[in-house]
Write a protein that holds these residues in place. Sequence first.
Motif, short mmCIF file in Angstrom:
data_model
loop_
_atom_site.label_atom_id
_atom_site.label_comp_id
_atom_site.label_asym_id
_atom_site.label_seq_id
_atom_site.Cartn_x
_atom_site.Cartn_y
_atom_site.Cartn_z
N ILE A 1 1.67 46.24 72.95
CA ILE A 1 1.13 46.22 74.56
C ILE A 1 1.14 47.36 75.31
O ILE A 1 0.33 47.64 76.13
CB ILE A 1 2.53 45.21 74.89
CG1 ILE A 1 2.16 43.87 74.21
CG2 ILE A 1 2.20 45.17 76.32
CD1 ILE A 1 3.29 42.78 74.64
N TYR A 2 2.27 48.25 75.03
CA TYR A 2 2.31 49.64 75.74
C TYR A 2 0.91 50.47 75.61
O TYR A 2 0.36 50.95 76.46
CB TYR A 2 3.51 50.54 75.14
CG TYR A 2 3.71 51.70 75.70
CD1 TYR A 2 3.77 52.08 76.94
CD2 TYR A 2 3.32 52.97 74.71
CE1 TYR A 2 3.84 53.71 77.21
CE2 TYR A 2 3.33 54.17 74.84
CZ TYR A 2 3.69 54.55 76.19
OH TYR A 2 3.61 55.73 76.81
N LEU A 3 0.55 50.54 74.35
CA LEU A 3 -0.64 51.23 73.80
C LEU A 3 -2.12 50.48 74.45
O LEU A 3 -2.74 51.25 74.92
CB LEU A 3 -0.86 51.47 72.41
CG LEU A 3 0.45 52.69 71.97
CD1 LEU A 3 0.32 52.51 70.50
CD2 LEU A 3 -0.11 53.81 72.51
N MET A 4 -1.95 49.33 74.42
CA MET A 4 -3.04 48.62 74.78
C MET A 4 -3.27 48.62 76.24
O MET A 4 -4.48 48.47 76.89
CB MET A 4 -2.91 47.02 74.40
CG MET A 4 -3.38 46.98 73.08
SD MET A 4 -3.54 44.99 72.56
CE MET A 4 -1.83 44.55 72.18
N ARG A 5 -2.31 48.76 77.09
CA ARG A 5 -2.39 48.73 78.42
C ARG A 5 -3.02 50.06 79.22
O ARG A 5 -3.45 50.32 80.50
CB ARG A 5 -1.07 48.63 79.16
CG ARG A 5 -0.70 47.12 79.09
CD ARG A 5 0.71 46.92 79.79
NE ARG A 5 0.96 45.54 79.61
CZ ARG A 5 2.26 44.99 79.89
NH1 ARG A 5 3.18 45.76 80.42
NH2 ARG A 5 2.12 43.58 79.85
N MET A 6 -2.94 51.03 78.25
CA MET A 6 -3.42 52.52 78.92
C MET A 6 -5.10 52.64 78.47
O MET A 6 -5.73 51.89 77.42
CB MET A 6 -2.72 53.74 78.02
CG MET A 6 -2.40 53.64 76.68
SD MET A 6 -1.46 55.03 76.05
CE MET A 6 0.20 54.37 76.71
N ALA A 7 -5.58 53.61 79.07
CA ALA A 7 -6.97 54.07 78.92
C ALA A 7 -7.30 54.37 77.30
O ALA A 7 -6.30 54.98 76.53
CB ALA A 7 -7.32 55.30 79.53
N PRO A 8 -8.15 54.03 76.46
CA PRO A 8 -8.52 53.96 75.24
C PRO A 8 -8.25 55.43 74.81
O PRO A 8 -7.52 55.77 73.69
CB PRO A 8 -9.95 53.69 75.01
CG PRO A 8 -10.16 52.76 76.09
CD PRO A 8 -9.38 53.23 77.16
N GLU A 9 -8.63 56.41 75.60
CA GLU A 9 -8.56 57.87 74.89
C GLU A 9 -6.98 58.46 74.79
O GLU A 9 -6.76 59.14 74.05
CB GLU A 9 -9.45 58.76 75.78
CG GLU A 9 -10.75 58.72 76.07
CD GLU A 9 -11.21 57.47 76.99
OE1 GLU A 9 -10.50 57.08 77.88
OE2 GLU A 9 -12.46 56.99 76.76
N GLU A 10 -6.30 57.75 76.06
CA GLU A 10 -4.89 57.98 76.00
C GLU A 10 -4.02 57.38 75.11
O GLU A 10 -3.25 58.25 74.19
CB GLU A 10 -4.27 57.56 77.34
CG GLU A 10 -2.83 58.10 77.43
CD GLU A 10 -2.08 57.64 78.74
OE1 GLU A 10 -0.78 57.77 78.69
OE2 GLU A 10 -3.00 57.19 79.71
N ALA A 11 -4.55 56.19 74.64
CA ALA A 11 -3.82 55.53 73.34
C ALA A 11 -4.24 56.27 72.15
O ALA A 11 -3.14 56.30 71.27
CB ALA A 11 -4.14 53.98 73.64
#
Length: 194
Positions: free
Chosen positions: A141-151
């Motif tokens: 969930i933490y990674l899905m909530r951020m911009a794709p490049e950041e994740a």
Amino acid sequence: MRKRIFTGIFILAAAMAFAGCSSSGGSSQAENTQATDASEEVSETTTTESTTESTTAAATAATESTTESQASYTAAIIYYPVFQPENAIKQKSVRISGSADANKIMQALKDENVLDASCSILSYEKNGNTIKVNFNSDCGIYLMRMAPEEADLRVEAAARTFCKNLGASQFYFYTNGHPLETGNKTYDEPIGVN
């Protein structure tokens, strides 16, 4: 009344000092002074030797303590994303206690803000050059909530960190038993790390 007492004491002290300086007492006073000087020299030498011994013992103990503490730490390479001025992954060395394992690497990733404090490892498996880590759903969930490049940068940094410190070249990133999915990517293939 007080003046008389102080005057009397002063006269008595002066008389005693004058009597000590007479010819018969002079040599005895000189002998006492020489004996006192000799005993002070012996005392100073003993004190210096004691101080030197205690300083040497303290230095030896500090060296042994430092050697023990150095032996109980391992240098780990942590990869982390940098978003300004351009997206990149950098690395730095950190100390971890004991030898590296999956939980210590995970804690280092949290400490360096690569992954969130809510992220945790559900299972870890290493088979040859491949590592498979199953993270909790909070991590996904933490990674899905951020911009794709950041994740993507955070996932790659985590993969590189695990592989570098635990001796692998491929990394599978799972959450709750399923390949990680971010906004633009599903990590169903291993992440190759050079």
